[in-house]
Design a protein around this motif. Sequence first.
Motif, PDB file in Angstrom:
ATOM      1  N   SER A 243       0.814  -1.222   0.000  1.00 17.82           N
ATOM      2  CA  SER A 243       0.000   0.000   0.000  1.00 17.82           C
ATOM      3  C   SER A 243       0.845   1.268   0.000  1.00 17.82           C
ATOM      4  CB  SER A 243      -0.940   0.014   1.212  1.00 17.82           C
ATOM      5  OG  SER A 243      -0.191  -0.082   2.421  1.00 17.82           O
ATOM      6  N   ASP A 244       2.155   1.132   0.334  1.00 12.51           N
ATOM      7  CA  ASP A 244       3.063   2.292   0.367  1.00 12.51           C
ATOM      8  C   ASP A 244       3.844   2.444  -0.928  1.00 12.51           C
ATOM      9  OD1 ASP A 244       2.417   3.195   2.923  1.00 12.51           O
ATOM     10  OD2 ASP A 244       3.813   1.795   3.869  1.00 12.51           O
ATOM     11  N   LEU A 245       3.523   1.621  -1.932  1.00 13.04           N
ATOM     12  CA  LEU A 245       4.208   1.683  -3.224  1.00 13.04           C
ATOM     13  C   LEU A 245       3.219   2.007  -4.340  1.00 13.04           C
ATOM     14  CD1 LEU A 245       6.514  -1.484  -3.005  1.00 13.04           C
ATOM     15  CD2 LEU A 245       7.236   0.900  -2.759  1.00 13.04           C
ATOM     16  N   LYS A 246       3.680   2.816  -5.261  1.00 14.30           N
ATOM     17  CA  LYS A 246       2.932   3.081  -6.491  1.00 14.30           C
ATOM     18  C   LYS A 246       3.847   2.674  -7.634  1.00 14.30           C
ATOM     19  CE  LYS A 246       0.469   6.698  -9.034  1.00 14.30           C
ATOM     20  NZ  LYS A 246       0.111   8.141  -9.066  1.00 14.30           N
ATOM     21  N   GLY A 247       3.693   1.419  -8.063  1.00 15.42           N
ATOM     22  CA  GLY A 247       4.686   0.859  -8.963  1.00 15.42           C
ATOM     23  C   GLY A 247       5.964   0.634  -8.181  1.00 15.42           C
ATOM     24  N   THR A 248       7.033   1.310  -8.586  1.00 17.21           N
ATOM     25  CA  THR A 248       8.290   1.234  -7.833  1.00 17.21           C
ATOM     26  C   THR A 248       8.481   2.420  -6.898  1.00 17.21           C
ATOM     27  OG1 THR A 248       9.475   2.333  -9.631  1.00 17.21           O
ATOM     28  CG2 THR A 248       9.450  -0.081  -9.653  1.00 17.21           C
ATOM     29  N   GLN A 249       7.668   3.453  -7.045  1.00 19.85           N
ATOM     30  CA  GLN A 249       7.860   4.669  -6.252  1.00 19.85           C
ATOM     31  C   GLN A 249       7.375   4.481  -4.822  1.00 19.85           C
ATOM     32  OE1 GLN A 249       6.027   8.199  -7.838  1.00 19.85           O
ATOM     33  NE2 GLN A 249       6.827   9.528  -6.226  1.00 19.85           N
ATOM     34  N   VAL A 250       8.214   4.897  -3.860  1.00 20.02           N
ATOM     35  CA  VAL A 250       7.871   4.836  -2.439  1.00 20.02           C
ATOM     36  C   VAL A 250       7.026   6.066  -2.100  1.00 20.02           C
ATOM     37  CG1 VAL A 250       8.775   4.742  -0.093  1.00 20.02           C
ATOM     38  CG2 VAL A 250      10.016   3.611  -1.943  1.00 20.02           C
ATOM     39  N   MET A 251       5.811   5.832  -1.599  1.00 21.96           N
ATOM     40  CA  MET A 251       4.861   6.922  -1.415  1.00 21.96           C
ATOM     41  C   MET A 251       4.794   7.442   0.018  1.00 21.96           C
ATOM     42  SD  MET A 251       4.001   7.169  -4.483  1.00 21.96           S
ATOM     43  CE  MET A 251       2.749   8.452  -4.314  1.00 21.96           C
TER      44      MET A 251
ATOM     45  N   ARG B 254       6.814   8.355   3.753  1.00 20.49           N
ATOM     46  CA  ARG B 254       8.108   8.770   4.303  1.00 20.49           C
ATOM     47  C   ARG B 254       8.817   7.661   5.062  1.00 20.49           C
ATOM     48  NH1 ARG B 254       9.447  14.241   5.108  1.00 20.49           N
ATOM     49  NH2 ARG B 254      11.309  14.570   6.397  1.00 20.49           N
ATOM     50  N   TYR B 255       8.049   6.852   5.779  1.00 14.62           N
ATOM     51  CA  TYR B 255       8.649   5.796   6.614  1.00 14.62           C
ATOM     52  C   TYR B 255       8.289   4.406   6.094  1.00 14.62           C
ATOM     53  CZ  TYR B 255       9.278   9.781   9.714  1.00 14.62           C
ATOM     54  OH  TYR B 255       9.642  11.000  10.231  1.00 14.62           O
ATOM     55  N   ALA B 256       8.044   4.303   4.798  1.00 11.49           N
ATOM     56  CA  ALA B 256       7.605   3.029   4.221  1.00 11.49           C
ATOM     57  C   ALA B 256       8.681   1.953   4.285  1.00 11.49           C
ATOM     58  CB  ALA B 256       7.165   3.240   2.774  1.00 11.49           C
ATOM     59  N   ILE B 257       9.945   2.327   4.054  1.00 12.49           N
ATOM     60  CA  ILE B 257      11.035   1.348   4.079  1.00 12.49           C
ATOM     61  C   ILE B 257      11.483   1.172   5.524  1.00 12.49           C
ATOM     62  CG2 ILE B 257      13.341   0.772   3.248  1.00 12.49           C
ATOM     63  CD1 ILE B 257      12.856   2.563   0.857  1.00 12.49           C
ATOM     64  N   PRO B 258      11.322  -0.015   6.097  1.00 16.07           N
ATOM     65  CA  PRO B 258      11.684  -0.226   7.504  1.00 16.07           C
ATOM     66  C   PRO B 258      13.091   0.264   7.823  1.00 16.07           C
ATOM     67  CG  PRO B 258      10.551  -2.153   6.644  1.00 16.07           C
ATOM     68  CD  PRO B 258      10.772  -1.238   5.473  1.00 16.07           C
ATOM     69  N   SER B 259      13.224   0.977   8.937  1.00 19.21           N
ATOM     70  CA  SER B 259      14.472   1.529   9.486  1.00 19.21           C
ATOM     71  C   SER B 259      14.971   2.763   8.749  1.00 19.21           C
ATOM     72  CB  SER B 259      15.607   0.475   9.515  1.00 19.21           C
ATOM     73  OG  SER B 259      15.235  -0.642  10.296  1.00 19.21           O
ATOM     74  N   TRP B 260      14.294   3.175   7.686  1.00 26.38           N
ATOM     75  CA  TRP B 260      14.737   4.323   6.904  1.00 26.38           C
ATOM     76  C   TRP B 260      13.649   5.394   6.826  1.00 26.38           C
ATOM     77  CZ3 TRP B 260      19.693   4.777   5.294  1.00 26.38           C
ATOM     78  CH2 TRP B 260      20.467   3.606   5.214  1.00 26.38           C
ATOM     79  N   GLU B 261      14.088   6.622   6.617  1.00 31.55           N
ATOM     80  CA  GLU B 261      13.191   7.724   6.292  1.00 31.55           C
ATOM     81  C   GLU B 261      13.588   8.237   4.911  1.00 31.55           C
ATOM     82  OE1 GLU B 261      12.141  12.287   7.797  1.00 31.55           O
ATOM     83  OE2 GLU B 261      13.364  10.955   9.049  1.00 31.55           O
ATOM     84  N   VAL B 262      12.594   8.435   4.032  1.00 34.79           N
ATOM     85  CA  VAL B 262      12.895   8.856   2.674  1.00 34.79           C
ATOM     86  C   VAL B 262      12.229  10.196   2.377  1.00 34.79           C
ATOM     87  CG1 VAL B 262      13.024   6.443   1.953  1.00 34.79           C
ATOM     88  CG2 VAL B 262      10.927   7.730   1.534  1.00 34.79           C
ATOM     89  N   THR B 263      12.872  10.968   1.512  1.00 34.03           N
ATOM     90  CA  THR B 263      12.281  12.203   1.006  1.00 34.03           C
ATOM     91  C   THR B 263      12.551  12.277  -0.492  1.00 34.03           C
ATOM     92  OG1 THR B 263      14.308  13.449   1.526  1.00 34.03           O
ATOM     93  CG2 THR B 263      12.559  13.477   3.176  1.00 34.03           C
ATOM     94  N   GLY B 264      11.663  12.977  -1.210  1.00 35.82           N
ATOM     95  CA  GLY B 264      11.840  13.117  -2.639  1.00 35.82           C
ATOM     96  C   GLY B 264      11.401  11.871  -3.397  1.00 35.82           C
ATOM     97  N   PHE B 265      11.845  11.769  -4.646  1.00 36.65           N
ATOM     98  CA  PHE B 265      11.441  10.680  -5.530  1.00 36.65           C
ATOM     99  C   PHE B 265      12.350   9.475  -5.291  1.00 36.65           C
ATOM    100  CE2 PHE B 265      10.914   8.203  -9.334  1.00 36.65           C
ATOM    101  CZ  PHE B 265       9.602   8.428  -9.739  1.00 36.65           C
ATOM    102  N   VAL B 266      11.893   8.546  -4.455  1.00 32.32           N
ATOM    103  CA  VAL B 266      12.651   7.339  -4.115  1.00 32.32           C
ATOM    104  C   VAL B 266      11.915   6.129  -4.661  1.00 32.32           C
ATOM    105  CG1 VAL B 266      13.547   5.890  -2.245  1.00 32.32           C
ATOM    106  CG2 VAL B 266      13.642   8.388  -2.047  1.00 32.32           C
ATOM    107  N   GLU B 267      12.643   5.233  -5.291  1.00 32.20           N
ATOM    108  CA  GLU B 267      12.053   4.008  -5.823  1.00 32.20           C
ATOM    109  C   GLU B 267      12.624   2.783  -5.104  1.00 32.20           C
ATOM    110  OE1 GLU B 267      11.175   4.106 -10.349  1.00 32.20           O
ATOM    111  OE2 GLU B 267      13.053   5.195 -10.068  1.00 32.20           O
TER     112      GLU B 267
END
Length: 375
Positions: A45-53, A55-68
């Motif tokens: 549910s936190d992915l749109k194709g390969t794009q991470v939608m 901020r905290y979708a990837i366990p142990s990480w925080e992402v900003t911007g266009f992350v796949e």
Amino acid sequence: MAKKVLSGSATAVAVLLLCSTLQLAAAIKDGLLPNGNFEEKPKASDLKGTQVMSRYAIPSWEVTGFVEYIESGHKQGDMLLVVPEGAYAVRLGNEASIKQTLNVTKGVYYSITFCAARTCAQDERLNVSVTPDFGVLPVQTAYSSTGWDCYAWAFLALFERVTLVIHNTGMEEDAACGPLIDAVAIKTLFPPSLTKENLLKNRGFEEGPYVVPNTTWGVLIPPNIEDDHSPLPGWMVESLKAVKYIDSDHFSVPQGTRAVELVAGKESALAQVVRTIPGKSYALTFSVGDAGNGCEGSMVVEAFAARSTVKVPYVSSGRGGYKRAVLRFVAIAERTRVVFLSTYYHTKTDGSLCGPVVDDASVLSVRSPTSRRRR
């Protein structure tokens, strides 16, 4: 004053909180960071194709911007994306970053290792930072034939909790154009001290960054790395290109378990400043060889110290081996810069950059022939 008595459940909660606090306070161990290889997946549910939608979708990480979030074998146009460690990696698009907060020991040096691969952008650079330090690492040059290279960057911990950020500063027309990142690791560095036996620090390069297991391309020490925050303690990279840190598990090493491969000709220089006494004679001894990685041909390592230089030829069969060399010099100052570089560029049959190996270096004071005659 009345004493407050905890119930059994309250006591259990207090113990859990104490254990949690102690766990947070413990410095992170050497090796991959928590989910450093990105094998713990985001929720669908936190992915749109390969794009991470999220901020905290990837366990142990925080992402900003266009992350796949990229799976090995993912196809982009005519390009097949591979992953060096495990099955997943992330791609940092325009102004994208990944960050993780680390518990470290204040006043201790650490080295960060991560693997990166170019995709479709032409001039890719990564900003790696741990407050207040940062470094801009160029990743547009591919040193290995796989397209993946591992890089090292070091910092001094000024706080007990720090935030590591890997940021792609690029702005491309296609927001998805950006480097792939995988296998993010950390290693505690213990800068070696001087000894009476050797004026050089870290003579055999045994102290250095974390080498990711099962990767066969070593770790690049980026260009323009100074010795105060070098992932290769004691040494600087005074050149436009990186030098490669190699280990005996995957390469032929003259002495010990680590060495340095000079992979970019005269653009790949390694240096250290040693304390000397003006007018005194010294001998710089070192090993020159090949990494046993199929890098063949006539090689030459140049060494410089004070006003002296030596060119050491070495014919490589690409199967390992080394020879010893010496440069005698007279110090002209209280600080003498010792430099190693490769005279020529070399490539393997697969087109990847390679070069001669330097290891087991030492600087010792010696009696000059004049002083011996006077005695």
